[in-house]
Design an enzyme around this catalytic site. Structure first.
Site, PDB file in Angstrom:
ATOM      1  N   HIS A  54       0.923  -1.246  -0.082  1.00  0.00           N
ATOM      2  CA  HIS A  54       0.044   0.155  -0.169  1.00  0.00           C
ATOM      3  C   HIS A  54       0.920   1.250  -0.025  1.00  0.00           C
ATOM      4  O   HIS A  54       1.967   1.221  -0.061  1.00  0.00           O
ATOM      5  CB  HIS A  54      -1.048  -0.132   1.142  1.00  0.00           C
ATOM      6  CG  HIS A  54      -0.450   0.308   2.386  1.00  0.00           C
ATOM      7  ND1 HIS A  54       0.379  -0.842   3.065  1.00  0.00           N
ATOM      8  CD2 HIS A  54      -0.533   1.037   3.523  1.00  0.00           C
ATOM      9  CE1 HIS A  54       0.604  -0.459   4.510  1.00  0.00           C
ATOM     10  NE2 HIS A  54       0.281   0.448   4.639  1.00  0.00           N
ATOM     11  N   HIS A  56       1.424   3.853   1.924  1.00  0.00           N
ATOM     12  CA  HIS A  56       1.943   4.643   3.159  1.00  0.00           C
ATOM     13  C   HIS A  56       3.576   4.821   3.237  1.00  0.00           C
ATOM     14  O   HIS A  56       4.048   3.915   2.763  1.00  0.00           O
ATOM     15  CB  HIS A  56       1.347   3.987   4.672  1.00  0.00           C
ATOM     16  CG  HIS A  56       0.113   4.256   4.715  1.00  0.00           C
ATOM     17  ND1 HIS A  56      -0.742   3.445   5.749  1.00  0.00           N
ATOM     18  CD2 HIS A  56      -0.932   5.193   4.608  1.00  0.00           C
ATOM     19  CE1 HIS A  56      -1.795   3.902   5.940  1.00  0.00           C
ATOM     20  NE2 HIS A  56      -1.994   5.135   5.145  1.00  0.00           N
ATOM     21  N   ASP A  58       5.652   4.714   5.246  1.00  0.00           N
ATOM     22  CA  ASP A  58       6.693   3.559   5.978  1.00  0.00           C
ATOM     23  C   ASP A  58       6.599   2.506   5.171  1.00  0.00           C
ATOM     24  O   ASP A  58       7.530   1.260   5.503  1.00  0.00           O
ATOM     25  CB  ASP A  58       6.270   3.647   7.280  1.00  0.00           C
ATOM     26  CG  ASP A  58       4.794   3.033   7.470  1.00  0.00           C
ATOM     27  OD1 ASP A  58       3.907   3.314   6.994  1.00  0.00           O
ATOM     28  OD2 ASP A  58       4.665   2.288   8.611  1.00  0.00           O
ATOM     29  N   HIS A  59       6.126   2.160   4.033  1.00  0.00           N
ATOM     30  CA  HIS A  59       5.980   0.887   3.136  1.00  0.00           C
ATOM     31  C   HIS A  59       6.743   1.236   1.765  1.00  0.00           C
ATOM     32  O   HIS A  59       7.007   0.327   0.980  1.00  0.00           O
ATOM     33  CB  HIS A  59       4.691   0.360   2.793  1.00  0.00           C
ATOM     34  CG  HIS A  59       4.170  -0.085   4.333  1.00  0.00           C
ATOM     35  ND1 HIS A  59       4.131  -1.245   4.570  1.00  0.00           N
ATOM     36  CD2 HIS A  59       3.710   0.548   5.272  1.00  0.00           C
ATOM     37  CE1 HIS A  59       3.570  -1.547   5.968  1.00  0.00           C
ATOM     38  NE2 HIS A  59       3.260  -0.424   6.421  1.00  0.00           N
ATOM     39  N   HIS A 112      -7.532  -1.124   5.550  1.00  0.00           N
ATOM     40  CA  HIS A 112      -6.447  -0.221   6.294  1.00  0.00           C
ATOM     41  C   HIS A 112      -6.266   1.000   5.210  1.00  0.00           C
ATOM     42  O   HIS A 112      -6.323   2.232   5.842  1.00  0.00           O
ATOM     43  CB  HIS A 112      -5.296  -1.025   6.566  1.00  0.00           C
ATOM     44  CG  HIS A 112      -3.827  -0.124   6.865  1.00  0.00           C
ATOM     45  ND1 HIS A 112      -3.901   0.578   8.191  1.00  0.00           N
ATOM     46  CD2 HIS A 112      -3.066   0.106   6.112  1.00  0.00           C
ATOM     47  CE1 HIS A 112      -2.909   1.194   8.156  1.00  0.00           C
ATOM     48  NE2 HIS A 112      -1.890   0.974   7.208  1.00  0.00           N
ATOM     49  N   ASP A 131       0.024  -4.015   6.171  1.00  0.00           N
ATOM     50  CA  ASP A 131      -0.913  -3.484   7.481  1.00  0.00           C
ATOM     51  C   ASP A 131      -2.305  -4.046   7.524  1.00  0.00           C
ATOM     52  O   ASP A 131      -3.015  -3.439   7.952  1.00  0.00           O
ATOM     53  CB  ASP A 131      -0.613  -2.155   7.470  1.00  0.00           C
ATOM     54  CG  ASP A 131       0.668  -1.368   7.792  1.00  0.00           C
ATOM     55  OD1 ASP A 131       1.514  -2.034   8.111  1.00  0.00           O
ATOM     56  OD2 ASP A 131       0.872  -0.275   7.730  1.00  0.00           O
ATOM     57  N   HIS A 169       4.633  -4.768  10.321  1.00  0.00           N
ATOM     58  CA  HIS A 169       5.194  -4.259  11.579  1.00  0.00           C
ATOM     59  C   HIS A 169       5.561  -5.135  13.026  1.00  0.00           C
ATOM     60  O   HIS A 169       4.596  -6.159  12.984  1.00  0.00           O
ATOM     61  CB  HIS A 169       4.294  -3.118  12.256  1.00  0.00           C
ATOM     62  CG  HIS A 169       4.101  -1.805  11.395  1.00  0.00           C
ATOM     63  ND1 HIS A 169       4.927  -0.767  11.572  1.00  0.00           N
ATOM     64  CD2 HIS A 169       3.332  -1.642  10.583  1.00  0.00           C
ATOM     65  CE1 HIS A 169       4.607   0.244  10.770  1.00  0.00           C
ATOM     66  NE2 HIS A 169       3.535  -0.140  10.110  1.00  0.00           N
TER      67      HIS A 169
HETATM   68 ZN   LIG Z   1      -0.007   1.509   6.603  1.00  0.00          ZN
END
Ligand SMILES: [Zn+2]
Length: 253
Positions: A54, A56, A58-59, A112, A131, A169
């Site tokens: 996805h 985001h 942090d990905h 998410h 996530d 995570h």
């Molecule tokens: Zn995420």
């Protein structure tokens, strides 16, 4: 193929999948470039593809630097093409993509985010859930409805029970604490908590989990378990309302 866990940022995991024979590799959700580049160079791997679950930050944070360094191609969900940096290959729901002769099933799992997907590597019996599903937890709902998230979790539950779950995570200890708070006196949960707690103390990752363990212990997957709902006094709640109840309790945990 080998699957390598690359810790990134504070509590993210990126994953490198390596064909041991050709030394070609792909990475799933590079949060940042440096730890991934260091790993690839140390092991003399050629990064052919970058896979995002996805959009985001942090990905996808390492996307562009990795692409530049290795001339890799970036894959993501077709409807997220405007928010995945450097995307080259647009994936659709239920598409089978192929990596080094190994089939990879892509499924759309909104909740998410609206464009979240998972990657299921059939031969490796491994799914990268980003996530959406965590070890003994699930992601927060930023862009989707409770119904969408329940339907997405159902898609994961349809995979073989021995499937290894690689999530985005290291939230496992906190997730298990929450499961124990709701599902009191479950001795298997306590055993799992002790085992994972030892891993973390020894700086070992808790991933991968297995789908079988998740189905037995993860309370976010028990929306269709009547006996469990009865035990909690939630037998009158339908699947989505039960899931909403648990998700809301976790958001305030
Ligand atoms: Zn995420």
């Amino acid at each position: 193929m080998n699957i390598h866990i690359i810790p990134c940022l504070n509590d993210n995991y990126s994953y490198v999948v390596e064909n041991k024979k050709t030394k070609n590799a792909c990475v799933i959700d590079p949060s940042e470039s440096v730890p991934v580049i260091n790993f690839l160079k140390k092991n003399k791997l050629n990064l052919k593809y970058i896979l995002n679950t996805h959009h985001h930050a942090d990905h996808i944070g390492g996307n562009l630097e990795l692409k530049k360094e290795f001339n890799s191609q970036i894959l993501g969900f077709e409807k997220d093409k405007n928010r995945i940096p450097g995307i080259d290959i647009f994936l659709s729901d239920k598409q089978i993509w192929n990596f080094e002769g190994s089939d990879v099933l892509v499924e759309h799992v909104p909740g998410h985010t609206s464009g979240h997907i998972f990657y299921y590597f059939k031969n490796e019996e491994s799914v990268f859930t980003g996530d959406t599903l965590f070890s003994f937890g699930c992601g927060r709902l930023f862009e989707g409805s409770y119904l969408e998230m329940v339907d997405s979790l159902k898609k994961i539950k349809l995979l073989p029970t021995k499937t290894k779950i690689f999530c985005g995570h290291e939230y496992t200890i906190n997730n298990l604490k929450f499961c124990m708070e709701i599902d009191k006196n479950n001795s298997e949960l306590k055993e799992k908590y002790n085992q994972i707690n030892n891993n973390i103390k020894n700086k070992l990752p808790s991933v991968p989990s297995s789908l079988g363990d998740e189905m037995r212990l993860n309370i976010f997957l028990k929306f269709d378990n009547l006996e469990f709902k009865k035990r909690l006094g939630f037998e009158d709640l339908n699947e989505v309302d039960f899931f909403k109840k648990i998700r809301d309790l976790k958001d305030n945990f």
